[in-house]
Design a protein around this motif. Structure first.
Motif, short mmCIF file in Angstrom:
data_model
loop_
_atom_site.label_atom_id
_atom_site.label_comp_id
_atom_site.label_asym_id
_atom_site.label_seq_id
_atom_site.Cartn_x
_atom_site.Cartn_y
_atom_site.Cartn_z
N LYS A 123 0.83 -1.21 0.00
CA LYS A 123 0.00 0.00 0.00
C LYS A 123 0.86 1.25 0.00
N VAL A 124 2.09 1.13 0.46
CA VAL A 124 3.00 2.28 0.42
C VAL A 124 3.92 2.19 -0.81
N LEU A 125 4.42 0.98 -1.10
CA LEU A 125 5.38 0.85 -2.20
C LEU A 125 4.75 1.06 -3.58
N THR A 126 3.55 0.53 -3.78
CA THR A 126 2.94 0.65 -5.11
C THR A 126 2.70 2.11 -5.48
N PRO A 127 2.04 2.92 -4.61
CA PRO A 127 1.91 4.34 -4.96
C PRO A 127 3.26 5.05 -5.09
N SER A 128 4.25 4.67 -4.26
CA SER A 128 5.54 5.35 -4.30
C SER A 128 6.32 5.02 -5.57
N LEU A 129 6.28 3.76 -5.98
CA LEU A 129 7.10 3.34 -7.12
C LEU A 129 6.34 3.40 -8.44
N ALA A 130 5.07 2.99 -8.43
CA ALA A 130 4.32 2.93 -9.69
C ALA A 130 3.52 4.21 -9.92
#
Lengths: 475, 223
Positions: A345-352
Motif C-alpha cells: 500500500k506504500v510501495l505501489t503508490p511510491s514506485l508505480a
C-alpha cells in the motif's frame, strides 16, 4: 509488471467470495503468525536488535552514495561488474544485453521481487531467452501464468489440489495416475523436474536480500537451495538488486539476518545464507565464469528525497502481510502489483505512481499491527495517511469524497457548530432507531451498512457525556 | 548489438541531492551480542548440537580428521546409503583406503553424486550453523548438489555467534582474496511453499550430517 491496482475494488469483491482462497490464506497465517511469535520470544534482545538495525539503516540511507560506491569498487576488485539502471526500461535492456554478450539462450532464476517489478520474464521471453523460475512457489505460478501473491510464499493463494492440477497439466510425460495428494509428493516432483535444468542454463539470475559494501558481496537468503544451484551451476551469474539493499559491513548483515529470518518465517536462521563475491577464482572447480550486479533505482531515489523515505528501510520479510487483517482476507493478487499487504500500500503508490493505486492507501483499518511487527518499525499507517493527504492535494481522490472531506473539515474546525450538529444528530438518530436499535439503511453509507450493523447512539454525544462526567473519578 | 545505457551519473546525482542538508545519522557501531550468541566452552558446543539437531541435522563426534573415513563409511552403512562419495580436495591427504568398499572421488559434485563430503570454515553455536567458503579445496557444489551432505567441522572453529564467523573470515582475508562464495548452512534444504507445510529436501540436500572433530581443521593447519 503491469500495474492493475486500479481494479482493487473489483478484485476485493472477487477475493472475498473465493472460498478456496480463504482456505489457503488461513493456512498461511495459521503457520507464520505463531512461528514469528515463538522465534521472537526465543531472543529476548529482539527489540534491542531492531533498534540497532534501524540505526544501521538510517545511517546507510544518509550515506547511500558512499556505500554504493564502495560496493562497486569491491565488486570490481573481486572480478565482477556493476551496472546502474535508473528505471525499468534501462534495467531490462541491460539484462538483455548481458544475456546477448554471454550468448545466453536459457536462464534459471532464483526468487527476486525486483525482477517481478521489471516484468523481466516476459521481456526475456519476447526476446528469445527462456527464463525458468526454480523456487517452488515461483515455479508453480510461472506454470500457471500468474504473479506472486506473497513476497516470500509466491503460491500461497493455492491449495494442494490446485498445484496437483497445474503439475498434471505441465508434466504430461509423467504417469497420470501418480499420487499427488501430499506436499511431499508435489515438492519431490518439482525437485526432479528442475534437477538437470540448473547445469543446462547459460545464466542464473538471482535477486539480493542485501549487498555488503565492505566486501562487494551480494547476499541471498533461502530455504530451498534453488538460488544457490542457480548461481553456482550456470556459466554466468547476474544479480539484480534494488539500491536500498546496501549495508556497510558484514556485522551489519549479521544484525539484519537475525531480524529477517525471525520476522519472515519464524526461523532463527534461514537454511541457506550465501554471500556471492565475483566469478570463480583461478583453480576453482565450480562457480560461474562471470559475475554481474545490476543495480536498479526505479523510483528509490525519488523515495529517498520524499516523504516515503522511511519505507526504504524495508527488508522484505513479509511480517506486515502475514499479520494484516486486510491481506489475510483478500490475498495478494487483489493489490494488483508485485508488492501486496501494508508494504504494498506504500510501495505501489511510491514506485508505480499515486494515481495508479488510488484505493490502496485507503484500504486499511489502521489497526497498526503492521507497524507493531515490522522489524524496521516502519510507520506504515502514518505513511498511508501521508499518501491519502497527497491524493487529496493532487485531486486524485474522487470529487464526491473530497467534498465530504471539506464539509467535515469546515465543521470540525468550528467547535461550537461541531458540538451542536453532532449533538442534534445523536438525538435524531436515537429517536429514529427502531426497537432493534440498529440501522439497516442510512443515506450516504448504504454500502457500509449492507454488511455491518450501525448501532444507534444512546445517551447523548461524546461531548455531552464528557461534560457531564467531568469531575468524576476518571482521572 | 544494442548499447546499454549507463545511468550511473544520473543516479548518483539524485542520491546526493536527496541527502544534502540532512543531519547525517551516525553508525551505531558493533552490537552487544545477544546472550544466546555469547556462550563459551562446553555450553557453546552443546548449544551448537542442540540448535543443529532442532533444524534436522544429524551429529557425529570424532577425535581427529584421520578418523573421518571410518566414521563416514560407518554412518553411510548404518543409513543404508551408497558408499560412493565425492569429497572436498582439502581432505585428499587422509587415508581413505582404510574403509573397505568405500569409493572416494575428489572434486566438485555433479547431479550423479549421491553423497558429498566437505569441511566447514567456521560455525555459529547460536543457530547451529556451519559456514563454508568456496575454494579449490572446498568446491561449493558439494554443499548443494548431492542428496546427502556430510560436513566436518573442528570444534575449535565453532564460534558463539555470527560475529565470530565474520571475524574468522576477516582473518582469512588478510592473506587471501575474498572467497567467491560464503555459504551459511543451517540444516538440510526445505520448503513450505505448498500450503505452508514444511517439507525437507526441496532442491538442495535432503540430509545434513555434521561431524564434530576435536582436532584443528586443515584450514588452520595449512592455510
Amino acid at each position: 509488471m503491469e500495474v492493475s491496482s486500479q481494479n482493487f475494488k473489483e478484485n476485493v469483491h472477487q477475493a472475498v467470495d473465493d472460498d478456496n482462497l480463504k482456505g489457503a490464506m488461513g493456512k498461511l497465517t495459521g503457520a507464520l503468525r505463531p512461528n514469528r511469535a515463538k522465534a521472537v520470544a526465543g531472543l529476548p534482545e529482539f527489540d534491542d536488535l531492531r533498534d540497532h538495525g534501524i540505526a544501521i539503516k538510517m545511517h546507510t540511507l544518509d550515506h547511500i552514495d558512499t556505500y554504493l560506491e564502495q560496493f562497486e569498487e569491491n565488486v570490481i576488485a573481486n572480478g565482477g561488474h556493476v551496472h546502474w539502471c535508473a528505471d525499468e526500461d534501462s534495467a531490462r535492456q541491460t539484462i538483455l544485453d548481458l544475456c546477448r554478450q554471454h550468448d545466453v539462450k536459457t536462464v534459471t532464476k532464483g526468487k527476486s521481487m525486483v525482477t517481478e517489478e521489471l516484468g523481466l520474464n516476459d521481456f526475456l521471453d519476447q526476446h528469445g531467452i527462456l527464463p525458468l523460475e526454480t523456487d517452488l512457489g515461483e515455479y508453480i505460478i510461472q506454470l500457471r501464468g500468474e504473479s506472486p501473491s506473497h513476497i516470500i510464499a509466491p503460491a500461497t493463494h493455492l491449495q494442494r489440489h490446485d498445484i496437483a492440477q497445474t503439475f498434471r497439466d505441465a508434466h504430461q510425460h509423467l504417469d497420470p495416475n501418480r499420487p499427488m495428494d501430499t506436499a511431499e509428493a508435489l515438492t519431490e516432483e518439482a525437485r526432479q523436474e528442475l534437477r538437470e535444468k540448473y547445469g543446462a542454463a547459460d545464466a542464473g539470475i538471482t535477486g539480493a536480500n542485501f549487498m555488503i559494501a565492505e566486501t562487494g558481496s551480494t547476499i541471498i537468503v533461502t530455504n530451498e537451495g534453488n538460488g544457490d544451484l542457480t548461481q553456482t551451476l550456470a556459466k554466468t551469474h547476474i544479480v539484480v538488486a534494488s539500491m536500498e539493499k546496501i549495508l556497510p559491513t558484514m556485522d551489519d548483515a549479521g544484525v539484519m539476518l537475525r531480524l529477517l529470518a525471525r520476522s519472515a518465517t519464524g526461523q532463527d536462521m534461514s537454511v541457506y545464507t550465501t554471500l556471492s563475491s565475483g566469478p570463480r577464482r583461478p583453480g576453482d572447480l565450480d562457480g560461474p565464469d562471470a559475475f554481474h550486479v545490476v543495480i536498479v533505482d526505479n523510483g528509490r531515489s525519488k523515495m529517498l528525497a520524499g516523504s516515503e523515505r522511511e519505507m526504504l528501510r524495508c527488508i522484505r520479510c513479509s511480517a506486515c502481510l502475514n499479520h494484516c487483517p486486510v491481506y489475510s482476507s483478500i490475498g495478494g493478487h487483489a493489490y494488483g502489483w508485485v508488492y501486496s499487504g501494508p508494504m504494498g500500500k506504500v510501495l505501489t503508490p511510491s514506485l508505480a505512481g499515486l494515481d495508479q493505486a488510488r484505493d490502496l492507501p485507503n484500504a486499511s483499518s489502521f489497526c497498526g499491527k503492521c507497524q507493531e511487527v515490522c522489524p524496521m518499525r516502519i510507520p506504515l499507517p502514518k505513511l498511508m495517511r501521508n499518501l491519502r493527504a497527497k491524493q487529496v492535494e493532487q485531486k486524485i481522490t474522487p470529487l464526491k469524497q473530497r467534498m465530504y472531506l471539506s464539509l467535515w473539515a469546515s465543521l470540525a474546525s468550528r467547535p461550537k457548530l461541531y458540538r451542536m450538529v453532532t449533538g442534534a444528530m445523536t438525538k435524531t438518530l436515537s429517536r429514529l432507531a427502531g426497537q432493534r436499535r440498529v440501522f439497516r439503511w442510512m443515506p450516504f453509507v448504504g454500502e457500509w451498512v449492507k454488511s455491518r450493523d450501525l448501532v444507534a447512539p444512546e445517551g447523548g454525544s461524546f461531548f455531552d457525556r464528557y461534560k457531564a462526567s467531568k469531575g468524576d473519578d476518571h482521572a | 548489438m544494442l548499447e546499454a545505457r549507463n545511468d550511473r551519473a544520473e543516479i548518483f546525482a539524485r542520491l546526493k541531492a536527496a541527502n544534502t542538508d540532512r543531519k547525517k545519522a551516525p553508525h551505531p557501531g558493533a552490537i552487544k551480542p545477544p546472550k544466546r550468541a555469547n556462550q563459551k566452552g562446553q555450553a557453546k558446543l552443546d548449544q551448537f548440537i542442540d540448535a543443529a539437531t532442532a533444524q534436522y541435522a544429524t551429529i557425529d563426534d570424532v577425535t581427529s580428521f584421520d578418523d573421518l573415513p571410518n566414521a563416514i563409511a560407518t554412518w553411510l552403512r548404518g543409513q543404508n546409503l551408497p558408499q560412493d562419495c565425492v569429497i572436498a580436495p582439502i581432505l585428499n591427504d587422509l587415508d581413505w583406503s582404510k574403509s573397505s568398499g568405500f569409493a572416494p572421488k575428489f572434486g566438485a559434485a555433479t547431479t550423479a553424486d549421491m553423497v558429498g563430503v566437505s569441511v566447514a570454515f567456521s560455525g555459529a553455536a547460536e543457530t547451529g550453523t556451519v559456514m563454508m567458503i568456496a575454494n579449490e579445496a572446498t568446491p561449493t557444489t558439494l554443499n548443494f548438489v548431492p542428496d546427502v551432505e556430510i560436513i566436518a567441522i573442528s570444534k575449535k572453529d565453532i564460534q558463539a555467534g555470527l560475529e565470530g564467523c565474520w571475524e574468522q573470515l576477516r582473518q582469512w582475508k588478510k592473506n587471501n582474496p575474498m572467497p567467491r562464495a560464503v555459504n551459511f548452512i543451517t540444516g538440510p534444504s526445505r520448503t513450505a511453499d505448498v500450503e505452508a507445510t514444511m517439507v525437507l529436501g526441496a532442491h538442495g540436500p535432503r540430509r545434513l550430517h555434521l561431524i564434530l572433530v576435536d582436532e584443528a581443521s586443515p584450514w588452520r593447519k595449512n592455510p
